[in-house]
Design an enzyme around this catalytic site. Structure first.
Site, PDB file in Angstrom:
ATOM      1  CD  GLU A 131      -3.755  -8.671  36.623  1.00 35.83           C
ATOM      2  OE1 GLU A 131      -2.919  -8.794  36.217  1.00 35.83           O
ATOM      3  OE2 GLU A 131      -3.579  -9.937  37.588  1.00 35.83           O
ATOM      4  CE  LYS A 133      -5.233  -5.178  26.750  1.00 35.36           C
ATOM      5  NZ  LYS A 133      -4.662  -4.018  26.684  1.00 35.36           N
ATOM      6  CG  ASP A 135      -4.923   2.420  26.783  1.00 42.12           C
ATOM      7  OD1 ASP A 135      -3.922   1.347  26.388  1.00 42.12           O
ATOM      8  OD2 ASP A 135      -5.317   3.437  25.869  1.00 42.12           O
ATOM      9  CE1 TYR A 242       1.562  -7.309  32.609  1.00 44.64           C
ATOM     10  CE2 TYR A 242       0.491  -4.822  32.963  1.00 44.64           C
ATOM     11  CZ  TYR A 242       1.213  -5.797  32.199  1.00 44.64           C
ATOM     12  OH  TYR A 242       1.484  -5.150  30.971  1.00 44.64           O
ATOM     13  CE  LYS A 330      -8.726  -4.342  23.856  1.00 42.78           C
ATOM     14  NZ  LYS A 330      -8.202  -4.170  22.937  1.00 42.78           N
ATOM     15  CB  CYS A 424      -8.331  33.721   9.190  1.00 35.24           C
ATOM     16  SG  CYS A 424      -7.685  33.521  10.549  1.00 35.24           S
ATOM     17  CB  CYS A 427      -7.150  38.951  10.550  1.00 39.33           C
ATOM     18  SG  CYS A 427      -6.472  37.330   9.967  1.00 39.33           S
ATOM     19  CB  CYS A 442      -4.816  32.345   9.593  1.00 39.02           C
ATOM     20  SG  CYS A 442      -3.961  34.205   9.518  1.00 39.02           S
ATOM     21  CB  CYS A 448      -3.583  36.760  11.898  1.00 37.15           C
ATOM     22  SG  CYS A 448      -5.519  35.924  13.152  1.00 37.15           S
TER      23      CYS A 448
HETATM   24  S1  IVH Z   1      -0.621  -9.501  31.178  1.00 35.02           S
HETATM   25  C1  IVH Z   1       0.906 -13.566  28.934  1.00 35.02           C
HETATM   26  N1  IVH Z   1      -1.988  -7.663  33.388  1.00 35.02           N
HETATM   27  O1  IVH Z   1      -1.783  -5.586  27.467  1.00 35.02           O
HETATM   28  C2  IVH Z   1       0.502 -11.976  29.617  1.00 35.02           C
HETATM   29  N2  IVH Z   1      -1.445  -7.309  30.664  1.00 35.02           N
HETATM   30  O2  IVH Z   1      -2.778  -7.208  25.052  1.00 35.02           O
HETATM   31  C3  IVH Z   1       0.889 -10.881  29.997  1.00 35.02           C
HETATM   32  N3  IVH Z   1      -1.893  -4.850  30.157  1.00 35.02           N
HETATM   33  O3  IVH Z   1       0.860  -6.437  26.516  1.00 35.02           O
HETATM   34  C4  IVH Z   1       0.142  -9.282  29.702  1.00 35.02           C
HETATM   35  N4  IVH Z   1      -2.671  -4.526  31.917  1.00 35.02           N
HETATM   36  O4  IVH Z   1       0.682  -4.475  27.668  1.00 35.02           O
HETATM   37  C5  IVH Z   1      -1.562  -8.438  31.731  1.00 35.02           C
HETATM   38  N5  IVH Z   1      -2.925  -6.383  34.150  1.00 35.02           N
HETATM   39  C6  IVH Z   1      -2.258  -6.666  32.988  1.00 35.02           C
HETATM   40  C7  IVH Z   1      -1.999  -5.454  31.996  1.00 35.02           C
HETATM   41  C8  IVH Z   1      -1.374  -6.597  30.488  1.00 35.02           C
HETATM   42  C9  IVH Z   1      -2.130  -4.122  30.358  1.00 35.02           C
HETATM   43  C10 IVH Z   1      -0.908  -5.254  28.127  1.00 35.02           C
HETATM   44  C11 IVH Z   1       0.197  -5.307  28.259  1.00 35.02           C
HETATM   45  C12 IVH Z   1       0.276  -6.152  27.362  1.00 35.02           C
HETATM   46  C13 IVH Z   1      -1.167  -6.456  26.791  1.00 35.02           C
HETATM   47  C14 IVH Z   1      -1.725  -7.340  25.749  1.00 35.02           C
END
Ligand code: IVH
Length: 694
Positions: A131, A133, A135, A242, A330, A424, A427, A442, A448
């Site tokens: 899935e 991740k 942000d 999720y 990552k 500046c 000006c 400035c 200005c």
């Molecule tokens: S699962 C025990 N799934 O990543 C597992 N986390 O670094 C619980 N996050 O605190 C998290 N997308 O804020 C999971 N598809 C995803 C995610 C996800 C983002 C974040 C979440 C977590 C952090 C861990």
């Protein structure tokens, strides 16, 4: 405390671990202090730019000394409200974090480790989900009998904060589940903000003099941790579900089955989530998601792999704070090498000189980058960035690219060091940097042209004069034509009908509408006018307090001039205004003592007719009382209730404390009512409140 800034050594490589640890402690304390001043007490003592400089300094030290990052690191809670603002909630099932994989080898090792742990023989396949991740920030939503009861942030994983009222304002989060959910189910997922929505929000914040967020994640966190849910409601927050927390009866034995159930209950589940049956397939999924990344409307920073079978997950358990059955793969920070062509200095509304790196255009993670932020003078020194250098730039989660380093080894021997201007660039006035501040400004004020232009844009912005048909584009044009310098000039546009008609795309009707819209704004609420002046640190809320206290711009100006003497009554009176601190007063004094500003205000007052706010009733049943509203009101909106209370001389607060006189509890009043009861605060129903204020 407010005057002390930890000083950051220019060369972090020369800093010892001990010194770095002390520095991080000092930065954490300073940032926490200013977080409280900003969010808690609502009286910021330093400019946003200075605050941002502290946050960036902390990030720089953490990047150099990652093992010294503190458990209370400000980078983990940028934009966070001070603790104590929200009630605490214990997580029945802890909210874990994830361990990281940075390479394909790490992913193969993850799969192999799991197979070893479960003693699976080679022929036995094992399924995973992959899935994106997201942000953002994680949240746990508790539903009982299909109804949303409580929402808690992750906090330290064991205990989070109660943000239920704010969560209820997010349209992606169902209040009632559809289908057949279990009696109790905690749904976990990520709150995030789309990149485009983030850009719009920051643009709005900029016009309103509000806080500028560094990236969508910080914007999401800051928007969720608001005292007033009505502020959160205005912010475009979204949610992907999720994971699960405490659940009375799981609807499936597998994670992909649970994701399907989440969809059937009305949640958004990320559409890129997929089922994989080997480490090779996980890697393919990673590449597919990485390829999709530049075109996704939201930021993702990796791919999360999870063992699909819940029986396996249970057997695998966790090591310290992370499950063995999941890992976050990552994305590498996207970097590229290019040439620093020039350093331009931009001049903002309050005169701040901000250096911007102009780069030879380069592709970074699917986006062509030709500008990067250099933040301020110290940052240029730290990087020793010189015009003509080859530089490494980076686009991480942050939307604005940054220069990571200058490649001094590729530099021609005679390339001169960059010197930050003392004047500046627009000006020619002196640019000065007060001791302890990161920003050079400035000193040209209204004279200005760059400050003029930015102030004019601010003056007509939505929360200030809000003149229909007069946006930033028109202001730029009219300023360029020499028609506008001071805010007062806006009103003389009504004498330029023929000249306006001669402009491209300005028909008879639009010119008439514009002139009418300008005329209509001659009668303007005093608080809008004060806000529109664009004084440093004076946002809408402070402008309103000043309007209420002084009743006219002349009186405010006279008071601020007299207050130059800190032992004067005028100073004491300013300080007595609730929520106004010494830092804000210093900016007011500076602004109103500037002769150019005084002349601009006198000219403006010849054009407008400011309307003072209705005087709060002195003798109402609630004058001087501190009121907190909670829950859903049925007879009026929260904003209306607030306005009414303020009109009657009450002060409306977002949180219950010992100072609260009345808590007005609408439907579904939650933790605030509990807190009020425990503090012995009088709790009124909506009807009782209406009776009291009738
Ligand atoms: S699962 C025990 N799934 O990543 C597992 N986390 O670094 C619980 N996050 O605190 C998290 N997308 O804020 C999971 N598809 C995803 C995610 C996800 C983002 C974040 C979440 C977590 C952090 C861990």
């Amino acid at each position: 405390m407010s005057e002390t800034y930890p000083s950051i050594p220019a060369d972090l490589d020369a800093v010892t671990d001990d010194e770095a640890a002390k520095l991080l402690a000092a930065l954490a304390a300073a940032i926490a202090y200013h977080d409280n001043a900003y969010h808690g007490a609502d009286t910021p003592e330093i400019s946003d730019a200075d605050y941002d400089a502290l946050v960036r300094a902390n990030q720089a030290v953490e990047a150099r000394f990652p093992n010294l990052r503190r458990s209370d690191s400000p980078s983990m809670r940028v934009g966070a409200a001070p603790s104590g603002q929200f009630a605490k909630i214990k997580h029945i099932v802890p909210m874990l974090s994830l361990s990281n994989a940075f390479s394909e080898d790490d992913v193969f090792e993850f799969s192999a480790r799991i197979r070893r742990f479960l003693a699976l023989d080679d022929a036995k396949p094992i399924a995973f989900t992959a899935e994106p991740k997201i942000d953002g920030l994680s949240i746990s939503l508790r539903y009982e009998h299909g109804e949303l009861k409580q929402a808690a942030t992750r906090g330290d994983g064991a205990e989070g904060e109660d943000v239920t009222a704010n969560i209820r304002t997010i349209s992606d989060i169902p209040h009632h589940l559809t289908g057949t959910p279990p009696k109790i189910v905690e749904v976990r997922g990520e709150i995030y903000m789309d990149k485009a929505d983030f850009a719009v929000l920051n643009a709005k914040q900029e016009t309103n003099g509000g806080k500028i967020f560094a990236n969508p994640r910080n914007a999401a966190a800051g928007s969720l941790r608001q005292k007033d849910p009505e502020v959160t409601r205005q912010r475009p927050l979204r949610f992907f579900a999720y994971a699960s927390g405490d659940v009375s009866e799981m609807p499936s034995n597998t994670h992909d089955g649970f994701l399907a159930a989440l969809r059937s209950w009305g949640f958004s589940v990320n559409p890129l989530s997929q089922l994989c049956s080997s480490a090779d397939e996980l890697i393919s999924a990673y590449h597919a998601i990485a390829d999709a990344r530049p075109n996704l409307p939201y930021d993702i920073d990796g791919v999360v792999y999870k063992v699909n079978d819940y029986a396996y997950q249970a057997r695998l358990g966790q090591v310290s704070r992370a499950p063995r059955w999941a890992i976050a793969h990552k994305f590498p920070a996207e970097q590229a090498e290019t040439t620093l062509e020039a350093i331009d200095i931009q001049v903002g509304r309050t005169g701040a000189l901000t250096p911007v790196a102009r780069l030879s255009p380069v592709l970074v993670g699917g986006v062509i980058v030709s500008n990067a932020t250099l933040h301020n003078e110290d940052e240029i020194m730290r990087l020793d960035a010189r015009v003509g250098d080859r530089v490494i730039i980076q686009r991480a989660g942050d939307v604005i690219p940054q220069i990571v380093r200058s490649l001094s080894e590729k530099r021609a021997a005679d390339l001169p060091k960059y010197t930050f201007p003392d004047k500046c660039p627009i000006c020619g006035s002196d640019a000065i940097r007060p001791d302890g501040e990161a920003v050079k400004r400035c000193t040209g004020g209204f004279s200005c042209t760059a400050q003029q232009l930015e102030r004019l844009k601010h003056f007509v912005s939505r929360d200030a004069l809000d003149i229909d048909g007069l946006g930033s584009k028109q202001i730029e044009l009219f300023h360029e034509l020499g028609w506008l310098a001071d805010p007062a000039d806006i009103f003389t546009l009504t004498n330029r009908k023929d000249e306006l008609l001669a402009l491209d795309r300005m028909g008879e009707k639009s010119v008439e509408n514009l002139i009418e819209a300008i005329r209509a704004r001659r009668d303007i609420a005093l608080e809008r006018l004060i806000f529109g002046l664009g004084i440093r640190q004076i946002g809408q809320a402070t402008a309103k307090l000043l309007a209420q206290r002084y009743g006219s711009l002349e009186d405010l100006m006279t008071a601020c001039i007299a207050a130059s003497d800190a032992s004067s009554d005028a100073y004491a009176e300013l300080l007595a205004i609730d929520q106004i601190g010494a830092g804000v007063i210093a900016d007011l004094i500076r602004f109103f003592n500037d002769p150019a500003n005084q002349a601009a205000i006198t000219a403006l007052l010849a054009e407008v007719n400011p309307i003072p706010p209705d005087a709060p009733a002195e003798d109402s049943s609630v004058s001087g009382k501190v009121i907190v509203f909670t829950g859903t009101l049925s007879k009026m909106s929260r904003s209306e209730a607030k306005a009414q209370a303020e009109r009657l001389g009450a002060r409306v607060s977002g949180s219950v404390s010992g100072k609260t006189d009345y808590l007005v509890a609408g439907a579904d009043a939650g933790s605030k009512a509990q807190k009020a009861a425990s503090l012995g605060v009088t709790i009124l129903s909506e009807d009782e409140w209406l009776q009291l204020t009738r």
